[in-house]
Design a protein around this motif. Structure first.
Motif: not given
Length: 209
Positions: A58-68, A102-103, A116-124
């Motif tokens: 769980i701790d490792g998930y956030a390490e060094g991640v900049g986008a999802t 990005f969804v 908290g800084g999350t922004t959901f972007h919807f894309t096709d």
């Protein structure tokens, strides 16, 4: 160098990522209510000041991640055209991502900035174009392909994933979405570099060679 990875993606012993009948009161479908029990164990370990295999993941998930990047089915239970735009995800006002997310969807809607800084972007857009946008947004950090199974499969088939971090829960689902459907050719490029277990789950890392 930025990597594209799947992290803490949980499947059953028979390889199921989501059961049939996904809906508001069963986000992962029928027969999958215990698939994330390992997270409860991990959170209890963290609260008690212990490390533990799950807590480390769980701790490792956030390490060094900049986008999802995630699929529409992971974002919410609705299918097809949006009934309205009131749904903003499963995670409340402050989702756990804290970066551009990005969804992938055929039904576009305006971006949603969250606490908290999350922004959901919807894309096709094609998945390659979405990854380019995510890498740019990540600013040199990693991009996580969060799920669901269909989204991970698309990126695997395209040869765009560097690392798979899987959690295998000790349950059998019997039916549902198999993570490894139609990805045999893609998996040939990966090697298991770690496999460790505790009573709650088995944790496996596969890396592209």
């Amino acid at each position: 160098m930025a990597r594209v990875r799947v992290h803490n993606f949980t499947i059953t012993l028979d390889g199921i990522a989501a059961g049939p009948g996904q809906r508001l009161d069963a986000p992962f479908g029928d027969g999958m209510d215990k698939v994330h029990d390992w997270m409860e164990v991990a959170q209890a370990d963290r609260a008690a000041g212990k490390s533990g295999l799950g807590a480390d993941r769980i701790d490792g998930y956030a390490e060094g991640v900049g986008a999802t990047i995630m699929g529409r089915n992971m974002f919410g239970p609705q299918r097809g055209a949006w009934e309205d735009e009131s749904w903003t995800g499963w995670w409340g006002d402050n989702p756990p991502y804290h970066h551009d997310t990005f969804v992938l969807t055929h039904h576009l809607r305006p971006s949603i900035p969250m606490e908290g800084g999350t922004t959901f972007h919807f894309t096709d857009e094609p998945i390659e174009a979405v990854l380019e946008r995510a890498l740019k947004a990540a600013g040199g950090r990693d991009v996580v392909i969060a799920g669901g199974a269909h989204t991970v499969q698309q990126y695997l088939r395209a040869g765009l994933i560097d690392e798979l971090n899987l959690v295998i829960a000790p349950i059998l689902a019997g039916s549902g979405e198999h993570l490894f459907d139609d990805v045999a050719n893609a998996l040939g490029a990966f090697q298991v570099t770690e496999m460790v277990s505790d009573p709650s789950a088995t944790f496996v890392r596969l890396e592209r060679q």
